[in-house]
Write a protein that holds these residues in place. Structure first.
Motif, PDB file in Angstrom:
ATOM      1  N   PRO B   6       0.829  -1.207   0.000  1.00 54.11           N
ATOM      2  CA  PRO B   6       0.000   0.000   0.000  1.00 54.11           C
ATOM      3  C   PRO B   6       0.863   1.256   0.000  1.00 54.11           C
ATOM      4  N   PHE B   7       1.997   1.179   0.699  1.00 54.93           N
ATOM      5  CA  PHE B   7       2.903   2.324   0.719  1.00 54.93           C
ATOM      6  C   PHE B   7       3.391   2.653  -0.689  1.00 54.93           C
ATOM      7  N   ASP B   8       3.798   1.554  -1.377  1.00 52.62           N
ATOM      8  CA  ASP B   8       4.258   1.701  -2.757  1.00 52.62           C
ATOM      9  C   ASP B   8       3.220   2.393  -3.613  1.00 52.62           C
ATOM     10  N   SER B   9       2.011   1.855  -3.522  1.00 52.90           N
ATOM     11  CA  SER B   9       0.996   2.384  -4.412  1.00 52.90           C
ATOM     12  C   SER B   9       0.713   3.852  -4.095  1.00 52.90           C
ATOM     13  N   LEU B  10       0.888   4.195  -2.836  1.00 54.37           N
ATOM     14  CA  LEU B  10       0.685   5.594  -2.467  1.00 54.37           C
ATOM     15  C   LEU B  10       1.710   6.477  -3.179  1.00 54.37           C
ATOM     16  N   ILE B  11       2.969   5.988  -3.110  1.00 59.04           N
ATOM     17  CA  ILE B  11       4.037   6.768  -3.762  1.00 59.04           C
ATOM     18  C   ILE B  11       3.797   6.858  -5.258  1.00 59.04           C
ATOM     19  N   VAL B  12       3.396   5.700  -5.810  1.00 58.95           N
ATOM     20  CA  VAL B  12       3.154   5.704  -7.254  1.00 58.95           C
ATOM     21  C   VAL B  12       2.059   6.693  -7.605  1.00 58.95           C
ATOM     22  N   ASN B  13       1.042   6.677  -6.779  1.00 59.58           N
ATOM     23  CA  ASN B  13      -0.058   7.609  -7.031  1.00 59.58           C
ATOM     24  C   ASN B  13       0.415   9.054  -6.980  1.00 59.58           C
ATOM     25  N   LEU B  14       1.186   9.308  -5.927  1.00 57.46           N
ATOM     26  CA  LEU B  14       1.694  10.679  -5.771  1.00 57.46           C
ATOM     27  C   LEU B  14       2.516  11.095  -6.993  1.00 57.46           C
ATOM     28  N   GLY B  16       2.375   9.840  -9.910  1.00 55.55           N
ATOM     29  CA  GLY B  16       1.507  10.003 -11.072  1.00 55.55           C
ATOM     30  C   GLY B  16       0.840  11.366 -11.089  1.00 55.55           C
ATOM     31  N   ILE B  17       0.344  11.725  -9.927  1.00 52.80           N
ATOM     32  CA  ILE B  17      -0.371  13.010  -9.866  1.00 52.80           C
ATOM     33  C   ILE B  17       0.577  14.160 -10.155  1.00 52.80           C
ATOM     34  N   SER B  18       1.749  14.098  -9.485  1.00 51.70           N
ATOM     35  CA  SER B  18       2.663  15.231  -9.655  1.00 51.70           C
ATOM     36  C   SER B  18       3.133  15.342 -11.108  1.00 51.70           C
ATOM     37  N   LEU B  19       3.334  14.178 -11.723  1.00 48.52           N
ATOM     38  CA  LEU B  19       3.750  14.225 -13.127  1.00 48.52           C
ATOM     39  C   LEU B  19       2.673  14.865 -13.996  1.00 48.52           C
TER      40      LEU B  19
END
Lengths: 173, 431
Positions: B6-14, B16-19
């Motif tokens: 879940p931590f990973d996916s959070l980072i990935v999401n972040l 993604g959003i920032s990109l």
């Protein structure tokens, strides 16, 4: 450059009139000229400067700089040579430099043949050889006080000394 | 391991959003204005901030150096020595005059001291010559945080690299597919150039835009880097003439040819030269064709001076629109030393500079007058450009960067000196 090493300290036998700052600046000029980074400047590397192609006496100046006679000018020779153009070098040194431009075989005398050759470099093909020879003969007759047919350093300086050479052979850094 | 997911996916999401945010921002601030040619004035602000940072940084560095008692590397912009600009005649006359007064009959025509002039001139050149100085990048007095102009510190800006990547992407995406649409090509070109300009964070000031080149004319400018092309092309439509390059440049050139009628040639080909001249004449005579853009110096100069213009473009007889381009070296040295590094390295350097600030002056059009030949006309245009841009007007050939000087120069000096000696002789024989 292999011979430069630590720039802050230079061996005392550099015997130049330059302070550390000026030596560093000259070092940069030297490095710029040294295209193959061999640590010494060959005639070709000097000739890569377009404005030097203008100058008919380049080969003589290089020969005078090249004190060990190996055909190239290393950094020590470069500094020593340039030092003769410094404001701080005395008149005697400058006279010696000018004298050695003429004295091609470095025997301490300017012979008729040597004077002819140097003059020929300066005029190229614009004067006939006999005209040139006339000029040379006339000059030697006038300047040769002891009658040996050659011009010694004393005879040379007697004539040239009055000309304020210390002002003419000077580069202000 | 399961905890990480879940931590990973959070980072990935972040990420993604920032990109996405980043790209949208870039889109809004770069591409849209580029299309409409509107500027936001953000770049001016950016420039002012940068200047303040540089001043502060230089002060800090000097203070730091003083504390540590280091010798800071200070480049000298004016050369090492104070040169004395006298000519051969003046100097030799002066040397002879200052000698002791001998009886006039006995004065020899040639003096031993005549060599002084040549020796000194030679030494001056060895220490510091005018010509090769132009071919190495100009040295700056104040530091601008770029290691290239001051050998002290290394810094690369990440943001600009991202911008560059985007710029490249868009350039190729637009250029290649739209190759086939003639009508769109003009506008697309303009847009592409504007995008490039933004990607490079170039701040360009155009002066006298009413003098912009018109159809059927030749536009002539001084040359510092291939970016000159981008700068000029983003403000007008041109057909280009230039040397064929290998590598990345060559690819770009070939792509451009498909879309627009440009003229590329091989400089050393003699036959090619005549062909090019013919094609240029045809192009110019057709009034509907775009104005041709030429850099007559033939190579990139480091933007402190203007070198000799090649006469080819001036022989054609069309109206010449001179343009002067001057870069502000504080923000990034635009000079391309093509003998030192290739195109890709150069582009990288450009993209990682702070900004490219330059001024472009459009000068009023000139035509060749009846009594002047191509060379004189070229020199006249060159002086105008040099004067406007505040650059030194030099007679030296830009080709000296690659080739050696011809021996004729030395022969001229010899002729001059001989005349001096023989001249005296003639005077004497007359008296």
């Amino acid at each position: 450059m292999s011979t430069m090493g630590n720039e802050a300290s230079y061996p005392a036998e550099m015997c130049s009139h330059f302070d550390n700052d000026e030596i560093k600046r000259l070092g940069r000029s030297f490095k710029k000229l040294d295209l193959d980074k061999s640590g010494s400047l060959s005639v070709e590397e000097f000739m890569s400067l377009p404005e030097l192609r203008h100058n008919p006496l380049v080969q003589r100046v290089i020969d005078v700089f090249d004190t060990d006679g190996n055909g190239e000018v290393d950094f020590k020779e470069f500094i020593r040579g340039a030092s003769q153009f410094s404001v701080k070098s005395d008149e005697e040194q400058k006279l010696r430099f000018a004298f050695s431009i003429y004295d091609m075989d470095k025997d301490g005398y300017i012979s008729n043949g040597e004077l002819f050759q140097v003059l020929k470099m300066m005029v190229g093909n614009n004067l006939k050889d006999w005209q040139l020879q006339q000029l040379v003969d006339k000059t030697i007759i006038i300047l040769d006080k002891d009658g040996d047919g050659k011009i010694s350093f004393e005879e040379f300086s007697a004539v040239v000394r009055d000309l304020e050479i210390h002002k003419k052979l000077v580069l202000l850094m | 391991m399961f905890l990480l997911l879940p931590f990973d996916s959070l980072i990935v999401n972040l990420l993604g959003i920032s990109l996405t945010v980043l790209f949208t921002l870039l889109l809004v601030f770069i591409i849209v204005p580029a299309i409409f040619g509107v500027s936001f004035g953000i770049r001016k602000l950016y420039m002012k901030t940068l200047l303040k940072i540089f001043a502060w940084a230089t002060l800090r560095m000097e203070r730091g150096a003083k504390e540590k008692n280091h010798q800071l590397y200070k480049p000298y912009t004016n050369g090492i020595i104070a040169k004395d600009p006298t000519s051969l005649e003046e100097e030799i006359k002066e040397i002879r005059r200052s000698g002791s007064s001998k009886a006039l009959d006995n004065t020899p025509e040639f003096e031993l001291s005549d060599i002084f002039y040549f020796c000194r001139k030679g030494m001056e050149t060895i220490m510091d010559d005018e010509v090769t100085k132009r071919f190495s990048a100009e040295e700056l007095e104040s530091w601008n945080l770029l290691s290239r102009t001051n050998y002290n510190f290394q810094y690369i800006s990440l943001r600009l690299t991202v911008l560059w990547g985007l710029g490249v992407l868009i350039r190729y995406c637009f250029l290649l597919p739209l190759r086939f649409k003639e009508f769109m090509s003009k506008h697309v070109h303009l847009m592409c150039y504007r995008i490039c300009v933004r990607a490079l964070t170039a701040i360009i000031t155009y002066h006298d835009r009413e003098n912009r080149p018109r159809n059927g004319g030749i536009c002539v400018a001084n040359h510092t880097s291939p970016i000159d092309v981008i700068i000029l092309a983003s403000d007008g439509y041109y057909a280009m003439v230039g040397q064929v390059h290998g590598g990345l440049m060559g690819v770009i050139q070939r792509a451009m040819v498909k879309a627009c009628p440009h003229v590329w040639f091989e400089r050393s080909e003699v036959k090619d030269r005549h062909l090019v001249a013919k094609r240029l004449t045809e192009h110019v005579q057709d009034k509907s064709k775009l104005p041709i853009l030429i850099f007559p110096e033939g190579t990139c100069i480091n933007n402190t001076s203007v070198m000799m213009f090649k006469k080819g473009s001036f022989e054609i007889g069309a109206t010449v629109y001179p343009v002067a381009i001057k870069y502000d070296p504080q923000f990034g040295d635009a000079f391309w030393n093509s003998s030192k590094y290739g195109m890709v390295t150069y582009l990288l350097r450009m993209m990682t500079s702070w900004a490219i600030v330059c001024s472009v002056w459009y000068l009023p059009p000139m035509t060749r007058e009846a009594d002047e030949d191509a060379v004189q006309f070229a020199n006249r245009v060159k002086s105008a450009i040099a004067r406007q841009g505040g650059l030194v007007d030099l007679l030296w050939d830009g080709g000296l960067k690659r080739e050696k000087v011809k021996d004729t120069f030395k022969e001229e000096q010899q002729k001059l000196y001989s005349k001096m000696i023989v001249g005296n002789h003639e005077d004497r024989s007359r008296s």
